[in-house]
Design a protein around this motif. Structure first.
Motif, short mmCIF file in Angstrom:
data_model
loop_
_atom_site.label_atom_id
_atom_site.label_comp_id
_atom_site.label_asym_id
_atom_site.label_seq_id
_atom_site.Cartn_x
_atom_site.Cartn_y
_atom_site.Cartn_z
N ARG A 3 30.05 -7.56 57.40
CA ARG A 3 30.06 -6.56 58.45
C ARG A 3 30.97 -7.03 59.58
O ARG A 3 31.24 -8.22 59.72
N MET A 4 31.45 -6.08 60.36
CA MET A 4 32.33 -6.43 61.47
C MET A 4 32.31 -5.33 62.53
O MET A 4 32.03 -4.16 62.23
N THR A 5 32.60 -5.73 63.75
CA THR A 5 32.88 -4.78 64.81
C THR A 5 34.39 -4.61 64.85
O THR A 5 35.13 -5.59 64.96
N THR A 6 34.84 -3.40 64.72
CA THR A 6 36.28 -3.16 64.63
C THR A 6 36.62 -1.89 65.42
O THR A 6 35.87 -1.48 66.30
N ARG A 7 37.72 -1.27 65.12
CA ARG A 7 38.11 -0.05 65.82
C ARG A 7 38.61 0.98 64.82
O ARG A 7 39.17 0.62 63.77
N ILE A 8 38.37 2.24 65.13
CA ILE A 8 38.95 3.32 64.33
C ILE A 8 40.04 3.96 65.18
O ILE A 8 39.86 4.19 66.39
N VAL A 9 41.19 4.21 64.55
CA VAL A 9 42.37 4.71 65.24
C VAL A 9 42.80 6.03 64.62
O VAL A 9 42.89 6.14 63.39
N GLU A 10 43.08 7.01 65.45
CA GLU A 10 43.63 8.27 64.95
C GLU A 10 45.16 8.15 64.91
O GLU A 10 45.78 7.85 65.92
N VAL A 11 45.73 8.41 63.73
CA VAL A 11 47.18 8.35 63.56
C VAL A 11 47.70 9.75 63.25
O VAL A 11 47.40 10.30 62.18
N PRO A 12 48.45 10.37 64.14
CA PRO A 12 49.00 11.70 63.87
C PRO A 12 50.10 11.64 62.82
O PRO A 12 50.94 10.73 62.85
N VAL A 13 50.08 12.57 61.88
CA VAL A 13 51.08 12.58 60.80
C VAL A 13 51.69 13.98 60.67
O VAL A 13 50.96 14.96 60.52
N PHE A 14 53.00 14.05 60.70
CA PHE A 14 53.73 15.28 60.42
C PHE A 14 54.05 15.24 58.93
O PHE A 14 55.03 14.64 58.51
N TYR A 15 53.17 15.84 58.12
CA TYR A 15 53.39 15.89 56.67
C TYR A 15 54.52 16.87 56.36
O TYR A 15 54.76 17.83 57.07
N GLN A 16 55.23 16.59 55.26
CA GLN A 16 56.34 17.43 54.80
C GLN A 16 57.39 17.62 55.91
O GLN A 16 57.91 18.71 56.11
N ASP A 17 57.69 16.56 56.59
CA ASP A 17 58.68 16.59 57.67
C ASP A 17 60.10 16.65 57.10
O ASP A 17 60.32 16.32 55.93
N PRO A 18 61.09 17.02 57.90
CA PRO A 18 62.46 17.14 57.37
C PRO A 18 63.14 15.80 57.11
O PRO A 18 64.04 15.73 56.27
N TRP A 19 62.75 14.72 57.79
CA TRP A 19 63.46 13.44 57.68
C TRP A 19 63.12 12.72 56.37
O TRP A 19 64.01 12.25 55.67
N THR A 20 61.84 12.62 56.04
CA THR A 20 61.51 12.01 54.76
C THR A 20 61.94 12.92 53.60
O THR A 20 62.31 12.42 52.54
N HIS A 21 61.89 14.24 53.82
CA HIS A 21 62.34 15.16 52.76
C HIS A 21 63.82 14.94 52.45
O HIS A 21 64.22 14.86 51.28
N GLU A 22 64.64 14.83 53.49
CA GLU A 22 66.07 14.60 53.28
C GLU A 22 66.30 13.28 52.55
O GLU A 22 67.13 13.19 51.64
N THR A 23 65.52 12.28 52.92
CA THR A 23 65.68 10.95 52.30
C THR A 23 65.27 10.98 50.83
O THR A 23 65.98 10.48 49.96
N LEU A 24 64.10 11.55 50.55
CA LEU A 24 63.63 11.55 49.16
C LEU A 24 64.55 12.36 48.25
O LEU A 24 64.72 12.03 47.07
N MET A 25 65.18 13.41 48.80
CA MET A 25 66.11 14.19 47.98
C MET A 25 67.38 13.39 47.66
O MET A 25 68.01 13.63 46.62
#
Length: 291
Positions: free
Chosen positions: A85-107
């Motif tokens: 067990r541990m005391t830790t932190r939970i973090v909210e990470v905003p994500v722009f799914y299907q964004d144009p930059w990773t799409h251009e790269t993967l193509m």
């Protein structure tokens, strides 16, 4: 779990808790590295925890390799008996799914992919039994993730999904790595999600991008002035989907030094999690509501 020890030259010992990643293996590795630090063995110069293993660097002129190995084996029982067990932190990470930059790269790199006819998300959805990319995206952010390791490149977190093993999302890496990946890409390889801390080569499938800087060697970002790396092992992450307007707004705040990540302190108990995964996850995510 059967622990395996192996020497890396005269200065390293690699300790593998299990061949498979699991939270049990992670906690045993964490407990062992904590016990090793507390033991303060003469000659130990570096301790590096990983997903389901750890590596120890030592000075063989101070402690012989065989003697170092025996000291580590003594600590294994301590690690087995330690509370998970541990005391830790939970973090909210905003994500722009299907964004144009990773799409251009993967193509640009479809010839290196298992399925050149679609996108990385299309492929991930298909092999995981979803009707479309949106279904996979929903599964990706529906439950929290556990940071089991930070590294490979500076500041990159490896994230393990907090769900039953049969519900784990799994997506293989590219057939051949890309030579380019946008900074802060949210990717996936095997059973791990990750966030690329810097721009560079990579082989993980690309699903989206976060405007939240997670590595700043100059320590100019407001929330990274104390330490250049944001994540640490044991952190819990909740991905939160955002659109282009929200992405642009957060990015401007990060650049202006006014953005503060949403963080809450939580307790994580492995036994309680295994007994009630859904209930534990709900409590973890509820902690962010008041943050």
């Amino acid at each position: 779990m059967k622990t395996r020890y192996s020497h890396g030259g005269d200065e390293h010992i690699f300790v593998e808790m299990d061949e498979e990643m699991s939270l049990d293996a992670f906690f045993k590795s964490l407990s062992m590295t904590n016990a090793l630090r507390e033991a303060k063995i003469d000659g130990v110069t570096e301790i590096c925890p990983a997903n389901a293993s750890c590596q120890v660097k030592f000075d063989p002129d101070v402690i012989a390799p065989d003697a170092m190995l025996e000291e580590l084996k003594k600590l294994e029982d301590v690690a087995e008996a330690a509370e998970k067990r541990m005391t830790t932190r939970i973090v909210e990470v905003p994500v722009f799914y299907q964004d144009p930059w990773t799409h251009e790269t993967l193509m640009r790199f479809r010839e290196r992919h298992q399925d050149p006819s679609g996108t990385d998300l299309d492929y991930a959805a298909k092999i995981n039994g979803f009707d479309n990319a949106e279904g996979f995206i929903a599964a990706h952010h529906a439950n929290p993730w556990f940071v089991s390791m930070v590294g490979f490149v500076s500041g990159l977190p490896f994230l393990y999904q907090l769900v039953e093993r049969e519900r784990q999302l799994q997506v293989p890496k590219y057939l051949r790595p890309r030579t380019d990946t946008p900074k802060q890409t949210v990717g996936y390889g095997g059973c791990f999600s990750c966030i690329y801390s810097v721009r560079g080569a990579g082989g993980y499938q690309m699903f989206g991008i976060t405007p939240m800087t997670i590595f700043d060697p100059k320590q100019e970002v407001s929330y990274l002035r104390d330490f250049m790396v944001f994540f640490r092992p044991g952190d819990i992450v909740k991905f939160s989907p955002i659109d282009r307007d929200e992405y642009d707004r957060i990015l401007k705040e990060v650049e202006a030094g006014t953005y503060t990540p949403k963080i809450a302190e939580v307790d994580f108990d492995l036994e309680a999690f295994n007994a009630d995964i859904a209930g534990t996850n709900a409590k973890l995510m509820e902690a962010l509501d008041g943050a």
